[in-house]
Design an enzyme around this catalytic site. Structure first.
Site, PDB file in Angstrom:
ATOM      1  N   GLY A  55       0.780  -1.246   0.000  1.00 54.24           N
ATOM      2  CA  GLY A  55       0.000   0.000   0.000  1.00 54.24           C
ATOM      3  C   GLY A  55       0.801   1.278   0.000  1.00 54.24           C
ATOM      4  O   GLY A  55       0.352   2.295  -0.530  1.00 54.24           O
ATOM      5  N   GLU A  79       3.771   5.287   5.341  1.00 51.23           N
ATOM      6  CA  GLU A  79       2.629   4.366   5.278  1.00 51.23           C
ATOM      7  C   GLU A  79       1.449   5.018   4.568  1.00 51.23           C
ATOM      8  O   GLU A  79       1.300   6.238   4.576  1.00 51.23           O
ATOM      9  CB  GLU A  79       2.194   3.993   6.706  1.00 51.23           C
ATOM     10  CG  GLU A  79       2.547   2.572   7.117  1.00 51.23           C
ATOM     11  CD  GLU A  79       1.662   1.499   6.477  1.00 51.23           C
ATOM     12  OE1 GLU A  79       1.383   1.556   5.264  1.00 51.23           O
ATOM     13  OE2 GLU A  79       1.256   0.585   7.213  1.00 51.23           O
ATOM     14  N   ASP A  80       0.606   4.190   3.991  1.00 51.10           N
ATOM     15  CA  ASP A  80      -0.579   4.702   3.313  1.00 51.10           C
ATOM     16  C   ASP A  80      -1.648   5.174   4.302  1.00 51.10           C
ATOM     17  O   ASP A  80      -2.190   6.260   4.161  1.00 51.10           O
ATOM     18  CB  ASP A  80      -1.157   3.648   2.351  1.00 51.10           C
ATOM     19  CG  ASP A  80      -1.329   2.273   3.012  1.00 51.10           C
ATOM     20  OD1 ASP A  80      -0.996   2.115   4.207  1.00 51.10           O
ATOM     21  OD2 ASP A  80      -1.788   1.355   2.314  1.00 51.10           O
ATOM     22  N   ASP A 123      -5.036   3.024  10.835  1.00 57.07           N
ATOM     23  CA  ASP A 123      -6.415   2.802  11.278  1.00 57.07           C
ATOM     24  C   ASP A 123      -6.368   2.542  12.788  1.00 57.07           C
ATOM     25  O   ASP A 123      -6.349   3.476  13.587  1.00 57.07           O
ATOM     26  CB  ASP A 123      -6.956   1.621  10.468  1.00 57.07           C
ATOM     27  CG  ASP A 123      -8.419   1.347  10.726  1.00 57.07           C
ATOM     28  OD1 ASP A 123      -9.070   2.166  11.383  1.00 57.07           O
ATOM     29  OD2 ASP A 123      -8.922   0.297  10.272  1.00 57.07           O
ATOM     30  N   LYS A 147      -6.962   7.609  10.166  1.00 61.72           N
ATOM     31  CA  LYS A 147      -8.360   7.315  10.517  1.00 61.72           C
ATOM     32  C   LYS A 147      -8.438   7.286  12.038  1.00 61.72           C
ATOM     33  O   LYS A 147      -8.268   6.228  12.648  1.00 61.72           O
ATOM     34  CB  LYS A 147      -8.689   5.929   9.984  1.00 61.72           C
ATOM     35  CG  LYS A 147      -9.852   5.845   9.063  1.00 61.72           C
ATOM     36  CD  LYS A 147     -10.193   4.377   8.907  1.00 61.72           C
ATOM     37  CE  LYS A 147     -10.376   4.017   7.481  1.00 61.72           C
ATOM     38  NZ  LYS A 147     -10.739   2.593   7.342  1.00 61.72           N
ATOM     39  N   PHE A 199     -14.169   2.653   4.599  1.00 58.85           N
ATOM     40  CA  PHE A 199     -13.144   1.885   3.897  1.00 58.85           C
ATOM     41  C   PHE A 199     -12.807   2.598   2.588  1.00 58.85           C
ATOM     42  O   PHE A 199     -13.659   2.755   1.718  1.00 58.85           O
ATOM     43  CB  PHE A 199     -13.623   0.458   3.641  1.00 58.85           C
ATOM     44  CG  PHE A 199     -12.533  -0.415   3.118  1.00 58.85           C
ATOM     45  CD1 PHE A 199     -11.597  -0.967   3.983  1.00 58.85           C
ATOM     46  CD2 PHE A 199     -12.418  -0.669   1.757  1.00 58.85           C
ATOM     47  CE1 PHE A 199     -10.564  -1.764   3.496  1.00 58.85           C
ATOM     48  CE2 PHE A 199     -11.395  -1.464   1.266  1.00 58.85           C
ATOM     49  CZ  PHE A 199     -10.463  -2.012   2.139  1.00 58.85           C
ATOM     50  N   ASP A 219      -5.991  -0.839  -1.460  1.00 57.80           N
ATOM     51  CA  ASP A 219      -6.719  -1.813  -2.268  1.00 57.80           C
ATOM     52  C   ASP A 219      -8.016  -2.291  -1.625  1.00 57.80           C
ATOM     53  O   ASP A 219      -8.226  -2.142  -0.423  1.00 57.80           O
ATOM     54  CB  ASP A 219      -5.847  -3.051  -2.488  1.00 57.80           C
ATOM     55  CG  ASP A 219      -5.748  -3.917  -1.223  1.00 57.80           C
ATOM     56  OD1 ASP A 219      -5.386  -3.376  -0.170  1.00 57.80           O
ATOM     57  OD2 ASP A 219      -6.054  -5.120  -1.290  1.00 57.80           O
ATOM     58  N   ARG A 228      -5.584  -0.091  -6.483  1.00 53.35           N
ATOM     59  CA  ARG A 228      -4.390   0.603  -5.981  1.00 53.35           C
ATOM     60  C   ARG A 228      -3.924   1.693  -6.935  1.00 53.35           C
ATOM     61  O   ARG A 228      -3.292   2.662  -6.529  1.00 53.35           O
ATOM     62  CB  ARG A 228      -3.229  -0.395  -5.798  1.00 53.35           C
ATOM     63  CG  ARG A 228      -3.443  -1.426  -4.697  1.00 53.35           C
ATOM     64  CD  ARG A 228      -2.136  -2.160  -4.444  1.00 53.35           C
ATOM     65  NE  ARG A 228      -2.288  -3.371  -3.660  1.00 53.35           N
ATOM     66  CZ  ARG A 228      -2.324  -3.433  -2.332  1.00 53.35           C
ATOM     67  NH1 ARG A 228      -2.256  -2.326  -1.629  1.00 53.35           N
ATOM     68  NH2 ARG A 228      -2.446  -4.580  -1.702  1.00 53.35           N
TER      69      ARG A 228
HETATM   70  P1  5GP Z   1      -4.094  -0.804  11.377  1.00 56.35           P
HETATM   71  O1  5GP Z   1      -3.142  -1.826  11.911  1.00 56.35           O
HETATM   72  O2  5GP Z   1      -3.655   0.623  11.583  1.00 56.35           O
HETATM   73  O3  5GP Z   1      -5.501  -1.031  11.849  1.00 56.35           O
HETATM   74  O4  5GP Z   1      -4.247  -1.112   9.861  1.00 56.35           O
HETATM   75  C1  5GP Z   1      -3.429  -0.652   8.916  1.00 56.35           C
HETATM   76  C2  5GP Z   1      -3.638  -1.404   7.633  1.00 56.35           C
HETATM   77  O5  5GP Z   1      -5.025  -1.789   7.430  1.00 56.35           O
HETATM   78  C3  5GP Z   1      -3.299  -0.501   6.489  1.00 56.35           C
HETATM   79  O6  5GP Z   1      -1.920  -0.549   6.196  1.00 56.35           O
HETATM   80  C4  5GP Z   1      -4.188  -1.028   5.390  1.00 56.35           C
HETATM   81  O7  5GP Z   1      -3.551  -2.099   4.766  1.00 56.35           O
HETATM   82  C5  5GP Z   1      -5.416  -1.550   6.105  1.00 56.35           C
HETATM   83  N1  5GP Z   1      -6.502  -0.547   6.111  1.00 56.35           N
HETATM   84  C6  5GP Z   1      -7.002   0.129   7.159  1.00 56.35           C
HETATM   85  N2  5GP Z   1      -8.004   0.950   6.780  1.00 56.35           N
HETATM   86  C7  5GP Z   1      -8.126   0.788   5.443  1.00 56.35           C
HETATM   87  C8  5GP Z   1      -8.994   1.382   4.455  1.00 56.35           C
HETATM   88  O8  5GP Z   1      -9.852   2.243   4.699  1.00 56.35           O
HETATM   89  N3  5GP Z   1      -8.810   0.964   3.171  1.00 56.35           N
HETATM   90  C9  5GP Z   1      -7.874   0.039   2.823  1.00 56.35           C
HETATM   91  N4  5GP Z   1      -7.791  -0.287   1.535  1.00 56.35           N
HETATM   92  N5  5GP Z   1      -7.057  -0.549   3.722  1.00 56.35           N
HETATM   93  C10 5GP Z   1      -7.170  -0.161   5.019  1.00 56.35           C
END
Ligand code: 5GP
Length: 180
Positions: free
Chosen positions: A44, A99-100, A103, A131, A152, A159, A165
């Site tokens: 990502g 990082e993209d 969350d 987020k 999402f 993706d 992507r």
């Molecule tokens: P975290 O560990 O912060 O909950 O999750 C991070 C990962 O979850 C991101 O690197 C991504 O791969 C995925 N992710 C979280 N939210 C989204 C979203 O809204 N869209 C997409 N495509 N991936 C997300």
């Protein structure tokens, strides 16, 4: 042109471009004279880091890690497996993790602990999308693009089942895409 599966564009290509240049300018001045390594997370983070590195005017190197999270369904568990490790040694170097999206923060929290154990001179986070609604692990985000609502999102590296992507903007998918 809008992809047929996209319900709504949340952040346009022009907005992203402007923000990435802004972040690149700040990073360039913050790290002037320092040994900078950008660490991007596959897959990502690839689109963001490719644009960001070209907005940075000081010398740098980039490297990649690939990780996957274990755990049920699509929820992040925070238990992360390293699929591909860095090739560079980051000891005593200045690391910016690119990082993209953050969350819950569980994935990046794990990654930071992993990278910190290698004793870099410093380590900071640069994330395009934040987020805040679902945050579990509180992370110090030094460089941030945009806050996004608890939806999402796809595009600009992000993706849904490995698709979307390549979209140059960040958007939300139509409901029927999930329901197929
Ligand atoms: P975290 O560990 O912060 O909950 O999750 C991070 C990962 O979850 C991101 O690197 C991504 O791969 C995925 N992710 C979280 N939210 C989204 C979203 O809204 N869209 C997409 N495509 N991936 C997300």
């Amino acid at each position: 042109m809008l992809n047929d599966d996209i319900e709504k564009v949340l952040i346009t290509e022009a907005e992203i471009k402007y923000k990435v240049h802004e972040l690149g300018g700040i990073i360039s001045s913050d790290y002037r004279g320092k040994d900078l390594v950008l660490v991007s997370v596959l897959r990502g983070g690839v689109v963001f880091v490719a644009d960001l590195m070209r907005s940075i005017s000081i010398p740098l190197t980039i490297d990649f890690m690939a990780i996957s999270s274990y755990g049920p369904s699509t929820e992040t568990s925070g238990v992360v497996k390293v699929l591909k490790d860095l090739e560079e040694n980051i000891y005593n170097r200045h690391v910016v993790v690119v990082e993209d999206i953050i969350d819950t923060g569980l994935t990046l929290g794990y990654l930071l602990r992993n990278l910190e154990s290698r004793k870099p001179a410093s380590i900071n986070i640069c994330v395009l999308l934040n987020k805040p609604a679902r945050r579990i692990v509180d992370l110090p985000i030094k460089y941030k693009g945009f806050d996004v609502p608890d939806l999402f999102v796809v595009g600009y590296g992000l993706d849904y089942q490995q698709n979307y992507r390549h979209l140059p903007y960040v958007g939300i998918l139509k409901k029927e895409v999930y329901e197929i």
